[in-house]
Design an enzyme around this catalytic site. Structure first.
Site, short mmCIF file in Angstrom:
data_model
loop_
_atom_site.label_atom_id
_atom_site.label_comp_id
_atom_site.label_asym_id
_atom_site.label_seq_id
_atom_site.Cartn_x
_atom_site.Cartn_y
_atom_site.Cartn_z
N TYR A 1 -96.98 61.99 -104.58
CA TYR A 1 -96.10 61.14 -105.40
C TYR A 1 -96.47 59.69 -105.15
CZ TYR A 1 -91.91 58.80 -107.14
OH TYR A 1 -91.05 57.97 -107.80
N ASP B 1 -101.90 55.75 -99.59
CA ASP B 1 -100.55 55.36 -99.99
C ASP B 1 -99.62 55.57 -98.80
OD1 ASP B 1 -98.04 55.04 -101.05
OD2 ASP B 1 -98.39 56.25 -102.83
N LYS C 1 -90.93 50.78 -98.52
CA LYS C 1 -89.91 51.50 -97.75
C LYS C 1 -89.52 50.80 -96.45
CE LYS C 1 -89.99 54.98 -100.76
NZ LYS C 1 -88.89 55.28 -101.67
#
Length: 447
Positions: free
Chosen positions: A143, A244, A272
């Site tokens: 994702y 990522d 995040k």
């Protein structure tokens, strides 16, 4: 039994102004199950009905130290005094970028954005500019945000091994079909599949975009050998390796997942945990690649490098870099896994963990899947039945079994025993209900 009456009432009101009554599709859990939060502190949150939860979602990972961490919030308030945004830069951008470069050797040059999606968009744009090649590869089950170039997936749910390759499908409506030609997928932990793809398509493929620990697929983890092979194959075929780290960055180690695997990305992305929940993201990488932002690649944003988010990130990274916070989180995670195993072993429930103790997947099988195809055919029925009961007991995990458990520093204070007590209770209730269903329906039942 907890009440969600106020959340249910608010949902009916909110849906009149917000699609699905929320600001992100992933926050909608059903008309009568969607909850609205009143506040958070430490490792806990309270919903509008005053139900208290020990939270193992943590906003999908941003909260690395704990909600309303006084150290970070004090820094953020000082950032407010700077003034916000100016469409000009401040000195703190350099300070935070320098800290990131110190912690992550691959981050030779740094640019800030606001979200993980924005960072990955920029990473792909920079990769295309550097290589002159427009296509990219992602791992099945990975994702990378919600923009068109990555909103495709391999349909393996109904696929049988040995058949023709599984179809590539859009992840939702409104994704331009023209972007499909840029998108390729390979299974995790299969270097031969990646090499076959590179042999056939390397003249078109400029980047391999990879989560070595899949943040939206139970924390399924790459093998160290696979990651070494990936690095070598990317070098051999002239493909940039984009790691990522939107979820793993500054969570699983000071240097992120690259430190764990001993690899160095060409480009990497972070978001995040970088600001303990304040909105900030990063695209970083090798100097010769990132210098293309000076020479043709457009990157920017009105709210980029906001003074509040930068101040929060500066303090968060200082804590993570200079204290034992990450080691403490890892120890708590290992203690939690040990306690969960004790409970499950006492009931002869097969299980395993994957990922990292700070970002862990729980499977009800002796061996966890090694890629998304294996996850699709794994046994996650018990997890799906257990999750709602954990919510009732005051343990908040994602109801979708693909989402891992996230841990924060604040969990280390007063959460372990309570979590294990409530987990044990939820497991027993789930087993009882399944046994009752077995008696009604007949036939064997397995955890």
């Amino acid at each position: 039994m907890r009440s969600l009456s106020r959340s249910n009432t608010h949902f009916q009101k909110a849906r009149k102004r917000l699609p699905l009554g929320v600001s992100s599709n992933f926050r909608y859990w059903g008309d009568d199950k969607t909850i609205y939060i009143e506040r958070g502190k430490g490792g806990r949150i309270w919903d509008v009905d005053e139900n208290e939860y020990i939270d193992y979602r943590l906003g999908y990972g941003p909260v690395i130290l704990g909600y309303a961490d006084e150290r970070v919030d004090t820094a953020a308030r000082e950032g407010m005094g700077v003034g916000g945004v100016f469409a000009l830069s401040t000195e703190q951008e350099y300070e935070v970028a320098s800290r990131i470069s110190k912690m992550v050797p691959a981050a030779e040059l740094v640019r800030f954005s606001n979200s993980g999606t924005e960072a990955v968009m920029a990473a792909l744009r920079i990769a295309r500019a550097f290589t002159g090649k427009e296509a990219h590869v992602v791992m099945e089950g990975g994702y990378h945000g919600v923009f068109s170039e990555v909103m495709w997936y391999t349909e393996v749910e109904e696929w049988t091994p040995g058949d023709a390759p599984p179809a590539v499908m859009p992840y939702g409506d409104g994704v331009p079909v023209v972007t499909k030609k840029l998108f390729h997928t390979v299974p995790m932990n299969d270097a031969n599949a990646l090499e076959d793809l590179f042999k056939a398509k390397h003249k078109e493929i400029g980047a391999f975009l990879i989560e070595p620990i899949m943040g939206n697929c139970c924390g399924i983890k790459a093998d160290a050998k696979y990651m070494a092979d990936v690095r070598e194959l990317c070098d051999r075929y002239g493909v940039l390796l984009i790691v990522d780290e939107v979820k793993t960055g500054f969570r699983v180690a000071k240097g992120g997942v690259q430190e764990l695997f001993g690899i160095k990305a060409d480009i990497c992305t972070f978001a995040k945990a970088i600001g303990n929940g304040y909105p900030l993201s990063v695209v970083a990488g090798r100097e010769d690649i990132m210098r293309h932002v000076e020479d043709g690649v457009v990157h920017g944003g009105t709210f980029t490098a906001h003074s509040v988010s930068l101040a929060a990130a500066a303090k968060t990274l200082e804590i993570l870099d200079e204290t034992t916070a990450l080691a403490d989180i890892e120890k708590f995670g290992l203690d939690l896994q040990k306690g969960l195993s004790r409970i499950l072993n006492a009931r002869d429930i097969a299980h395993s963990f994957t990922g990292h103790p700070a970002l862990m997947g729980l499977f009800f099988d002796e061996q966890p899947p090694s890629n998304y195809r294996e996850w699709v055919h794994s046994n996650y029925d018990f997890y799906d039945a257990l999750a709602p009961e954990l919510h009732e007991q005051g343990i908040l995990i994602e109801p979708d079994s693909r989402e891992p458990w996230f841990l924060c520093e604040a969990h280390t204070v007063g959460c372990l025993d309570e979590t294990l007590d409530k987990f044990e209770r939820a497991v027993d209730i789930t087993l009882q209900r399944r046994e009752q269903n077995k008696k009604v329906a007949g036939g064997p039942i397995h955890p």
